[in-house]
Motif scaffolding. Structure first.
Motif, mmCIF file in Angstrom:
data_model
loop_
_atom_site.group_PDB
_atom_site.id
_atom_site.type_symbol
_atom_site.label_atom_id
_atom_site.label_comp_id
_atom_site.label_asym_id
_atom_site.label_seq_id
_atom_site.Cartn_x
_atom_site.Cartn_y
_atom_site.Cartn_z
ATOM 1 N N PRO A 78 0.861 -1.389 -0.022
ATOM 2 C CA PRO A 78 -0.297 -0.183 0.032
ATOM 3 C C PRO A 78 1.148 1.488 -0.193
ATOM 4 C CG PRO A 78 0.482 -0.490 1.769
ATOM 5 C CD PRO A 78 1.102 -2.261 1.367
ATOM 6 N N VAL A 79 0.426 2.418 -1.302
ATOM 7 C CA VAL A 79 0.805 3.181 -0.760
ATOM 8 C C VAL A 79 0.280 4.656 -0.142
ATOM 9 C CG1 VAL A 79 2.440 5.094 -2.269
ATOM 10 C CG2 VAL A 79 1.949 2.875 -2.676
ATOM 11 N N VAL A 80 0.272 5.429 0.637
ATOM 12 C CA VAL A 80 -0.791 5.224 1.573
ATOM 13 C C VAL A 80 -0.715 7.065 1.519
ATOM 14 C CG1 VAL A 80 -1.546 6.635 3.861
ATOM 15 C CG2 VAL A 80 -1.076 3.980 3.512
ATOM 16 N N GLN A 81 -1.492 8.005 1.080
ATOM 17 C CA GLN A 81 -1.787 9.333 1.270
ATOM 18 C C GLN A 81 -2.535 10.309 2.605
ATOM 19 O OE1 GLN A 81 -0.588 12.264 -0.349
ATOM 20 N NE2 GLN A 81 -2.201 13.230 0.649
ATOM 21 N N ARG A 82 -2.589 10.901 3.205
ATOM 22 C CA ARG A 82 -3.166 11.040 4.366
ATOM 23 C C ARG A 82 -3.579 12.092 3.400
ATOM 24 N NH1 ARG A 82 -1.524 10.041 10.206
ATOM 25 N NH2 ARG A 82 -0.791 8.065 10.360
ATOM 26 N N CYS A 83 -4.841 12.408 4.617
ATOM 27 C CA CYS A 83 -6.153 13.694 4.076
ATOM 28 C C CYS A 83 -5.589 14.643 4.410
ATOM 29 C CB CYS A 83 -6.998 13.179 4.147
ATOM 30 S SG CYS A 83 -8.969 14.606 3.980
ATOM 31 N N GLN A 84 -5.231 15.534 3.731
ATOM 32 C CA GLN A 84 -4.501 17.173 3.509
ATOM 33 C C GLN A 84 -5.301 17.931 4.426
ATOM 34 O OE1 GLN A 84 -2.695 18.666 0.068
ATOM 35 N NE2 GLN A 84 -1.692 17.010 -0.395
ATOM 36 N N LEU A 85 -6.824 17.906 3.464
ATOM 37 C CA LEU A 85 -7.486 18.500 4.598
ATOM 38 C C LEU A 85 -8.534 18.190 6.010
ATOM 39 C CD1 LEU A 85 -10.538 18.788 1.834
ATOM 40 C CD2 LEU A 85 -9.297 20.042 2.358
ATOM 41 N N HIS A 86 -8.153 16.646 6.114
ATOM 42 C CA HIS A 86 -8.226 16.728 7.866
ATOM 43 C C HIS A 86 -6.689 16.514 8.628
ATOM 44 C CE1 HIS A 86 -11.324 13.373 6.158
ATOM 45 N NE2 HIS A 86 -11.810 13.579 7.672
ATOM 46 N N LYS A 87 -6.030 16.915 7.918
ATOM 47 C CA LYS A 87 -4.124 17.174 8.459
ATOM 48 C C LYS A 87 -4.521 18.868 8.909
ATOM 49 C CE LYS A 87 -1.270 15.563 9.272
ATOM 50 N NZ LYS A 87 -1.319 14.626 10.693
ATOM 51 N N LEU A 88 -5.366 20.138 8.151
ATOM 52 C CA LEU A 88 -5.345 21.139 7.922
ATOM 53 C C LEU A 88 -6.305 21.348 8.998
ATOM 54 C CD1 LEU A 88 -5.517 23.285 5.555
ATOM 55 C CD2 LEU A 88 -7.249 23.413 7.034
ATOM 56 N N ARG A 89 -7.543 21.081 8.748
ATOM 57 C CA ARG A 89 -7.973 21.244 10.017
ATOM 58 C C ARG A 89 -7.881 20.301 11.753
ATOM 59 N NH1 ARG A 89 -12.710 19.662 6.186
ATOM 60 N NH2 ARG A 89 -12.110 17.338 6.774
ATOM 61 N N ASN A 90 -7.362 19.511 11.963
ATOM 62 C CA ASN A 90 -6.883 19.453 13.285
ATOM 63 C C ASN A 90 -5.892 20.112 13.951
ATOM 64 O OD1 ASN A 90 -8.493 16.421 12.914
ATOM 65 N ND2 ASN A 90 -6.567 14.990 11.993
ATOM 66 N N VAL A 91 -4.577 20.464 12.794
ATOM 67 C CA VAL A 91 -3.483 21.753 13.074
ATOM 68 C C VAL A 91 -4.734 22.678 13.503
ATOM 69 C CG1 VAL A 91 -2.446 23.047 12.589
ATOM 70 C CG2 VAL A 91 -1.468 20.782 12.147
ATOM 71 N N SER A 92 -4.936 23.417 12.680
ATOM 72 C CA SER A 92 -6.353 24.267 12.912
ATOM 73 C C SER A 92 -7.372 24.552 14.404
ATOM 74 C CB SER A 92 -7.533 24.317 11.903
ATOM 75 O OG SER A 92 -6.982 25.424 10.474
ATOM 76 N N ASP A 93 -7.812 23.287 14.820
ATOM 77 C CA ASP A 93 -8.633 22.970 15.639
ATOM 78 C C ASP A 93 -7.845 23.333 17.307
ATOM 79 O OD1 ASP A 93 -10.645 22.992 14.191
ATOM 80 O OD2 ASP A 93 -10.855 20.711 14.419
ATOM 81 N N ARG A 94 -6.675 23.840 17.074
ATOM 82 C CA ARG A 94 -5.554 23.381 17.947
ATOM 83 C C ARG A 94 -4.847 24.917 18.037
ATOM 84 N NH1 ARG A 94 -5.598 18.178 16.828
ATOM 85 N NH2 ARG A 94 -5.368 16.791 18.424
ATOM 86 N N LEU A 95 -5.217 25.643 18.130
ATOM 87 C CA LEU A 95 -5.391 27.076 17.482
ATOM 88 C C LEU A 95 -5.679 27.868 17.720
ATOM 89 C CD1 LEU A 95 -3.382 26.312 14.047
ATOM 90 C CD2 LEU A 95 -2.013 26.785 17.331
ATOM 91 N N PRO A 96 -5.565 29.150 17.730
ATOM 92 C CA PRO A 96 -6.679 30.373 17.972
ATOM 93 C C PRO A 96 -7.079 30.845 16.340
ATOM 94 C CG PRO A 96 -4.657 30.570 19.958
ATOM 95 C CD PRO A 96 -4.224 29.746 19.144
#
Length: 428
Positions: A266-284
């Motif tokens: 398997p060659v895994v591609q993680r969802c960039q939008l999920h990553k962006l939301r996960n980081v943003s949710d931890r910031l002001p």
């Protein structure tokens, strides 16, 4: 000059229509006043009677003629029902029996029109279109007062039974479909939460860009065991798990672990939008918008090495003030840039950089089930989700940039070749 004159035809006897024809025309005239569709229904039922009569004559021979070698005889009529516009309508069925006493002889025309599969399909379509069982009758086409009064099969309980049967069939078809003929390049896996149940669903993208719902499984949570059962089921149904494939996931560790257990390469591609939301949710909020812009700019950079360097720099800047956001950004960072390393063009990358395609399918499933107020059990959840996946498949289009999928396949093969030792190297 004398004017042209036309010969006068001699008066003949008055044309008198047979009584049956007069009655039939009178009934059609009454139906015409109720609308064109009602008229068409009345005409169609008349044609059905004619077809049934022709079927009987083919099997028995002309009425009133002695045929010593005939194999069947007329045996009166019996009340029956045919499917018409989402209803069951009464029609007198002519009966034919074999002369040797072997029993009833079926009429092909009757078998075709009396089947209820179409009725089950109509119930499924209308229920998925958010028409409740109580309002089912209101969504049917007008067929005339006389036909409507004699129709059956539109009660709340009858529609519910038909819908359950149709969704059970849709679920069985989805879970039993042969996958050996699919040439998949990409696979998307995600979960949908319904009441107290979690369904993990899989969507495949073939080499020609076609999106194919592959399967689903139900569990309490989106854990590795549930996902592994789903993927192992796909393998058991013929899906080739030995060839390199791009697997797009939202980043859940359970998904990642199960994919590695079932697929060889398997060659895994993680969802960039999920990553962006996960980081943003931890910031002001003020900082989140700035960080999101920088992440988007990095993800759209043509050089994956530059993109990774920019994201790592951003993580270092966030480390002291917001360590949670920095840790979230670093976790699985390399796998969010897989499509860049594979050289996927922007038109195709828009589809494969996120799980939007499978989330769109899930959204369609949710929309079709919006009227459900009480989920009885996991089997009911599976039936509704499977039916929704089938409806979503009817709306699918080929993915943008599908002409680049053969190049992606070659890139996947090349990637695995660089990390998998050859047999000669392994022997040495």
């Amino acid at each position: 000059m004398p004017k042209d004159t036309h010969p006068t035809l001699p008066a003949g006897p008055e044309l008198v229509l047979p009584e049956q024809v007069t009655i039939a025309l009178g009934e059609l005239a009454g139906a015409a006043r109720e609308g064109l569709l009602a008229l068409a229904v009345g005409t169609g039922l008349g044609v059905l009677h004619s077809l049934l009569g022709a079927d009987v004559e083919r099997l028995v021979g002309p009425k009133g003629r002695h045929q010593p070698d005939r194999a069947a005889v007329r045996h009166g009529t019996q009340p029956g029902r045919v499917t018409l516009g989402g209803r069951r309508v009464r029609v007198d069925r002519p009966r034919v029996r074999a002369v040797d006493g072997s029993g009833e002889v079926s009429l092909p025309v009757w078998e075709a029109f009396a089947a209820s599969e179409l009725l089950d399909q109509l119930a499924l379509e209308r229920m998925l279109a958010k028409l409740s069982t109580r309002r089912y009758r209101a969504g049917l086409e007008p067929v005339g007062a006389a036909v409507e009064q004699a129709a059956t099969g539109t009660s709340k309980s009858a529609i519910s039974r038909r819908f359950v049967a149709a969704t059970e069939h849709a679920l069985a078809e989805l879970l039993a479909a042969d996958l050996s003929g699919l040439d998949l390049v990409a696979l998307l896996v995600d979960g949908v939460r319904v009441a107290e149940h979690t369904c993990v669903v899989a969507l495949g993208i073939t080499l020609d860009g076609t999106k194919v719902p592959l399967g689903l499984v139900e569990g309490a949570t989106e854990n590795a065991t549930v996902v592994r059962d789903l993927l192992a089921g796909l393998r058991d149904r013929g899906l080739d798990t030995t060839r390199p494939i791009l697997v797009v996931i939202d980043g859940a560790k359970a998904l990642r672990r199960a994919i590695t257990d079932v697929f060889d390469h398997p060659v895994v591609q993680r969802c960039q939008l999920h990553k962006l939301r996960n980081v943003s949710d931890r910031l002001p909020d003020a900082l989140a918008s700035t960080v999101a812009k920088r992440m988007r700019r990095a993800y759209h950079h043509a050089d994956p090495l530059v993109a990774q360097a920019e994201l790592e720099t951003l993580a270092r800047e966030l480390q002291r003030s917001h360590p949670g956001a920095a840790a979230s950004l670093r976790e699985g960072l390399a796998e969010t840039l897989t499509i860049g390393r594979l050289g996927v063009p922007p038109t195709l990358a828009r589809t494969l950089r996120s799980t939007n395609s499978i989330e769109s399918m899930i959204a369609i499933c949710r929309d079709h089930a919006a009227n459900v107020k009480r989920w009885r059990d996991g089997q009911m959840v599976l039936r509704w989700v499977a039916a929704g996946m089938g409806e979503a498949a009817k709306q699918f289009r080929r993915v943008n940039g599908h002409l680049h999928l053969p190049a992606l396949r070659a890139a996947l093969d090349a990637t695995i070749a660089t990390v998998t030792p050859s047999k000669e190297d392994a022997a040495a």
